[in-house]
Design a protein around this motif. Structure first.
Motif, PDB file in Angstrom:
ATOM      1  N   GLU A   2     -16.064  25.917  -6.820  1.00  0.00           N
ATOM      2  CA  GLU A   2     -16.846  27.141  -6.863  1.00  0.00           C
ATOM      3  C   GLU A   2     -17.658  27.198  -8.176  1.00  0.00           C
ATOM      4  OE1 GLU A   2     -14.646  30.889  -6.126  1.00  0.00           O
ATOM      5  OE2 GLU A   2     -15.659  31.430  -7.965  1.00  0.00           O
ATOM      6  N   SER A   6     -21.742  27.513  -8.465  1.00  0.00           N
ATOM      7  CA  SER A   6     -22.460  28.648  -9.025  1.00  0.00           C
ATOM      8  C   SER A   6     -23.270  28.221 -10.251  1.00  0.00           C
ATOM      9  CB  SER A   6     -21.494  29.765  -9.388  1.00  0.00           C
ATOM     10  OG  SER A   6     -20.660  29.340 -10.416  1.00  0.00           O
ATOM     11  N   ASP A 166     -21.201  55.956 -10.367  1.00  0.00           N
ATOM     12  CA  ASP A 166     -20.038  55.060 -10.386  1.00  0.00           C
ATOM     13  C   ASP A 166     -19.635  54.691 -11.807  1.00  0.00           C
ATOM     14  OD1 ASP A 166     -19.888  55.095  -7.681  1.00  0.00           O
ATOM     15  OD2 ASP A 166     -20.778  53.117  -7.357  1.00  0.00           O
ATOM     16  N   TYR A 167     -20.627  54.514 -12.682  1.00  0.00           N
ATOM     17  CA  TYR A 167     -20.286  54.148 -14.057  1.00  0.00           C
ATOM     18  C   TYR A 167     -19.503  55.256 -14.747  1.00  0.00           C
ATOM     19  CZ  TYR A 167     -23.541  50.208 -13.691  1.00  0.00           C
ATOM     20  OH  TYR A 167     -24.183  49.064 -13.323  1.00  0.00           O
ATOM     21  N   MET A 174     -10.818  55.050 -16.334  1.00  0.00           N
ATOM     22  CA  MET A 174     -10.185  54.141 -17.285  1.00  0.00           C
ATOM     23  C   MET A 174      -9.800  54.875 -18.566  1.00  0.00           C
ATOM     24  SD  MET A 174     -12.214  50.562 -16.721  1.00  0.00           S
ATOM     25  CE  MET A 174     -13.878  51.145 -16.656  1.00  0.00           C
TER      26      MET A 174
ATOM     27  N   PHE B  81     -14.215  49.754  -7.134  1.00  0.00           N
ATOM     28  CA  PHE B  81     -15.369  50.211  -6.369  1.00  0.00           C
ATOM     29  C   PHE B  81     -15.867  49.100  -5.447  1.00  0.00           C
ATOM     30  CE2 PHE B  81     -15.088  52.733 -10.104  1.00  0.00           C
ATOM     31  CZ  PHE B  81     -15.585  53.974  -9.785  1.00  0.00           C
ATOM     32  N   ASN B  83     -18.864  48.289  -4.892  1.00  0.00           N
ATOM     33  CA  ASN B  83     -19.918  47.514  -5.560  1.00  0.00           C
ATOM     34  C   ASN B  83     -19.473  47.074  -6.963  1.00  0.00           C
ATOM     35  OD1 ASN B  83     -19.911  49.878  -6.906  1.00  0.00           O
ATOM     36  ND2 ASN B  83     -22.021  50.432  -6.474  1.00  0.00           N
ATOM     37  N   ALA B  85     -18.942  48.118  -9.822  1.00  0.00           N
ATOM     38  CA  ALA B  85     -19.201  49.013 -10.963  1.00  0.00           C
ATOM     39  C   ALA B  85     -18.726  48.423 -12.286  1.00  0.00           C
ATOM     40  CB  ALA B  85     -18.572  50.392 -10.733  1.00  0.00           C
ATOM     41  N   LEU B  86     -18.867  47.104 -12.439  1.00  0.00           N
ATOM     42  CA  LEU B  86     -18.628  46.505 -13.752  1.00  0.00           C
ATOM     43  C   LEU B  86     -19.767  46.938 -14.662  1.00  0.00           C
ATOM     44  CD1 LEU B  86     -17.702  42.905 -12.578  1.00  0.00           C
ATOM     45  CD2 LEU B  86     -16.131  44.629 -13.462  1.00  0.00           C
ATOM     46  N   PHE B  87     -19.491  47.085 -15.943  1.00  0.00           N
ATOM     47  CA  PHE B  87     -20.561  47.446 -16.866  1.00  0.00           C
ATOM     48  C   PHE B  87     -21.409  46.210 -17.150  1.00  0.00           C
ATOM     49  CE2 PHE B  87     -17.289  50.653 -18.493  1.00  0.00           C
ATOM     50  CZ  PHE B  87     -17.739  51.634 -17.630  1.00  0.00           C
ATOM     51  N   PRO B  88     -22.678  46.221 -16.729  1.00  0.00           N
ATOM     52  CA  PRO B  88     -23.498  45.011 -16.862  1.00  0.00           C
ATOM     53  C   PRO B  88     -23.817  44.675 -18.315  1.00  0.00           C
ATOM     54  CG  PRO B  88     -24.781  46.808 -15.922  1.00  0.00           C
ATOM     55  CD  PRO B  88     -23.386  47.299 -16.030  1.00  0.00           C
ATOM     56  N   TRP B  89     -23.647  45.640 -19.223  1.00  0.00           N
ATOM     57  CA  TRP B  89     -23.959  45.387 -20.638  1.00  0.00           C
ATOM     58  C   TRP B  89     -22.738  44.870 -21.391  1.00  0.00           C
ATOM     59  CZ3 TRP B  89     -24.474  50.042 -18.089  1.00  0.00           C
ATOM     60  CH2 TRP B  89     -23.437  50.960 -18.258  1.00  0.00           C
ATOM     61  N   MET B  90     -21.623  44.670 -20.673  1.00  0.00           N
ATOM     62  CA  MET B  90     -20.436  44.122 -21.332  1.00  0.00           C
ATOM     63  C   MET B  90     -20.065  42.797 -20.676  1.00  0.00           C
ATOM     64  SD  MET B  90     -17.816  47.300 -21.720  1.00  0.00           S
ATOM     65  CE  MET B  90     -18.316  48.874 -22.408  1.00  0.00           C
ATOM     66  N   PHE B  98     -12.003  47.202 -21.963  1.00  0.00           N
ATOM     67  CA  PHE B  98     -12.442  48.602 -22.072  1.00  0.00           C
ATOM     68  C   PHE B  98     -11.336  49.629 -21.782  1.00  0.00           C
ATOM     69  CE2 PHE B  98     -14.415  52.469 -20.376  1.00  0.00           C
ATOM     70  CZ  PHE B  98     -15.221  52.829 -21.444  1.00  0.00           C
ATOM     71  N   SER B 135     -20.097  34.879  -9.921  1.00  0.00           N
ATOM     72  CA  SER B 135     -20.221  35.046  -8.468  1.00  0.00           C
ATOM     73  C   SER B 135     -19.587  36.356  -7.996  1.00  0.00           C
ATOM     74  CB  SER B 135     -19.526  33.887  -7.775  1.00  0.00           C
ATOM     75  OG  SER B 135     -18.128  34.021  -7.930  1.00  0.00           O
ATOM     76  N   MET B 138     -15.829  36.398  -8.327  1.00  0.00           N
ATOM     77  CA  MET B 138     -15.376  36.576  -9.704  1.00  0.00           C
ATOM     78  C   MET B 138     -15.564  38.017 -10.167  1.00  0.00           C
ATOM     79  SD  MET B 138     -16.450  33.180 -11.787  1.00  0.00           S
ATOM     80  CE  MET B 138     -17.640  32.222 -10.895  1.00  0.00           C
ATOM     81  N   ARG B 146      -9.496  44.667 -14.189  1.00  0.00           N
ATOM     82  CA  ARG B 146      -9.899  45.771 -15.065  1.00  0.00           C
ATOM     83  C   ARG B 146      -9.169  47.050 -14.647  1.00  0.00           C
ATOM     84  NH1 ARG B 146     -15.948  48.434 -15.377  1.00  0.00           N
ATOM     85  NH2 ARG B 146     -15.411  48.984 -13.242  1.00  0.00           N
TER      86      ARG B 146
END
Ligand SMILES: Nc1ncnc2c1ncn2[C@@H]1O[C@H](COP(=O)(O)OP(=O)(O)OP(=O)(O)O)[C@@H](O)[C@H]1O
Ligand SMILES: [Mg+2]
Lengths: 210, 254
Positions: A2, A6, A166-167, A174, B81, B83, B85-90, B98, B135, B138, B146
């Motif tokens: 994999e 990728s 969602d964020y 968390m 979630f 989708n 909902a990982l933080f794309p800036w981290m 986090f 991916s 992942m 998380r």
């Protein structure tokens, strides 16, 4: 397995992007040459340096002016002004943008005022600011800051508004409190929009200096 | 009881339309149980799950987790979630760290836990990458660990594998089961895939498009890992498929 797949996918996408980049640059170069060409032949036909100087004359003037110390000094003064005005715009615009993005009440209260102030043509401010701030750097700075502050406010606000629910939910689930959400979610998620606003502000700053 | 859902009601009013999505929904989940909420699209699964998470409030009724009434979202309920909902800036690593930083876990403990989680999710060596560089599978595993980082009492998942293709889905079901078997966290998973529900759950609750009414509540008594080809497995799937047809709009419209 994999991993390799990728990795490969990433690499091929990357090289594809590079190719597209090069193509785009070639096109841009061609258009540039074309425009200069039309300009050149147009200038020769009209044959009046006052109405339409040739590209060569412009280039010469540019070279002699960037080597002229007086013009350079003026340029650096203008740049300093634009920079200063831009900083004021950032200083005022970013907090207002965040407040309006976060609070609907603030948006309602400030939105109307900002919209109406924005409608006033920038030149209409000139007499008023001269009365307020006297002659000198003041009015110029004010104008640069004023013209730059709106795109900063609007883009910052839209950036904050556009953050996915969602964020927020993820962060809360968390254990994040309001301050942590602001620092770790709202700011990083909105930075691209704030920068877009800032870029536009630099542009309008230059325009209003002229 | 680890989780109690007690007489939950929820009605949405939009453009003058009154839409009662959940009516008097109640059930209890034992500690360590893996339950699935199964039901047709629009039956209120996500609504119920987000009420449990504390992302929205019910009109009436209550959610009780480990004896405490839920009033808002909190780290005792992890959420995965659809989708991600990982933080794309981290980076992957910072995403996983986090929640541990939020509950002020000491640094040494944090690093230790991070190592375990990376190993668990087979993400070692990837921790420095950003979400857009990895991916879908992942991302899913990052989102899962998380949510588990702070060892929540309940793990809530909304169609966690819904965005993945068939093969990826099956292999991640195995990984999900493996990860779950380590701590046996109480799980409520939303799915509309019958096979996924039978493969992973101790118990499946089927909700209907008619106000989210529970039309089936079934224990799956099969040894893990489950054999998709066994007769018993097929039987469960058939029973749930029948329940699902009962739960669909054609059967409930008047
Ligand atoms: N915020 C909202 N405002 C108005 N109506 C809503 C809202 N959230 C959900 N609904 C309605 O509630 C019903 C249930 O929605 P929900 O998302 O819970 O369904 P679901 O079972 O998760 O469906 P799916 O399987 O498609 O995800 C739908 O009819 C939806 O339109
Ligand atoms: Mg849903």
């Amino acid at each position: 397995m994999e991993n390799k797949a990728s990795l490969y996918k990433g690499r091929s996408r990357y090289s594809e992007m590079k190719k597209r980049d090069i193509k785009e640059r070639i096109y841009r170069g061609l258009v540039f040459v074309g425009v200069i060409g039309i300009w050149y032949f147009g200038a020769i036909r009209i044959d009046s340096p006052l109405l339409l100087p040739t590209p060569m004359a412009i280039a010469k003037a540019l070279v002699s002016s960037v080597t002229d110390p007086e013009i350079l000094l003026n340029l650096s003064i203008t740049m300093k002004r634009v920079l200063k005005g831009f900083l004021y715009a950032l200083l005022a615009g970013i907090p207002i943008g965040y407040i309006m993005g976060l609070s609907e009440l603030a948006e309602k209260l400030l939105g109307g005022i900002i919209d109406s102030v924005r409608q006033v043509p920038i030149m209409a401010w000139v007499p008023l600011t001269i009365i307020w701030l006297g002659i000198g750097d003041g009015p110029t700075l004010f104008m640069i800051a004023l013209s730059g502050v709106f795109p900063i406010i609007l883009n910052t606000m839209q950036g904050v508004r556009g953050i996915s629910k969602d964020y927020y939910n993820a962060a809360r689930s968390m254990g994040a409190g309001p301050l942590s959400i602001f620092v770790n979610v709202i700011i990083p998620a909105s930075i691209p929009d704030v920068l877009t606003g800032a870029r536009i502000a630099v542009g309008t700053g230059w325009m209003s200096v002229v | 009881m680890e989780l109690t859902v007690d007489a939950i009601n929820k009605t949405f009013i939009s453009n003058g339309n009154i839409n009662q999505v959940l009516k008097d929904i109640s059930f209890e989940v034992d500690k360590g149980q893996f339950i699935s909420l199964l039901g047709p699209s629009g039956c209120g699964k996500t609504t119920l799950l987000t009420i449990i998470a504390g992302f929205q409030k019910p009109d009436s009724g209550s959610i009780i987790v480990e004896g405490k009434k839920v009033v808002k979202a909190g780290p005792d309920r992890g959420f995965v979630f659809q989708n991600y909902a990982l933080f794309p800036w981290m980076t992957v690593k910072d995403n996983i760290l986090f929640p541990m930083k939020q509950i002020k876990m000491p640094k040494a403990e944090r690093e230790e836990r991070l190592k375990v989680l990376l190993e668990m999710s087979q993400l070692e060596g990837r921790e420095g990458l950003y979400p857009h560089q990895i991916s879908g599978g992942m991302k899913q595993r990052t989102a899962l660990v998380r949510a588990l980082a702070t060892k929540p009492s309940v793990l809530l998942m909304d169609e966690p594998l819904g965005a993945l293709d068939f093969q990826m889905r099956q292999s991640l079901q195995d990984e999900l089961e493996e990860i779950w078997l380590r701590d046996r966290t109480t799980v409520v998973m939303v799915t509309h895939d019958v096979d996924e529900a039978v493969y992973l759950s101790d118990r499946v609750i089927v909700m209907s498009t008619n106000k989210g009414q529970i039309v089936e509540d079934m224990n799956i008594e099969l040894d893990r890992p489950r054999n998709r080809k066994s007769i018993e497995y097929e039987k469960y799937k058939n029973q749930l498929t029948i329940a699902l047809t009962k739960a669909s709009p054609e059967m409930t419209e008047d």
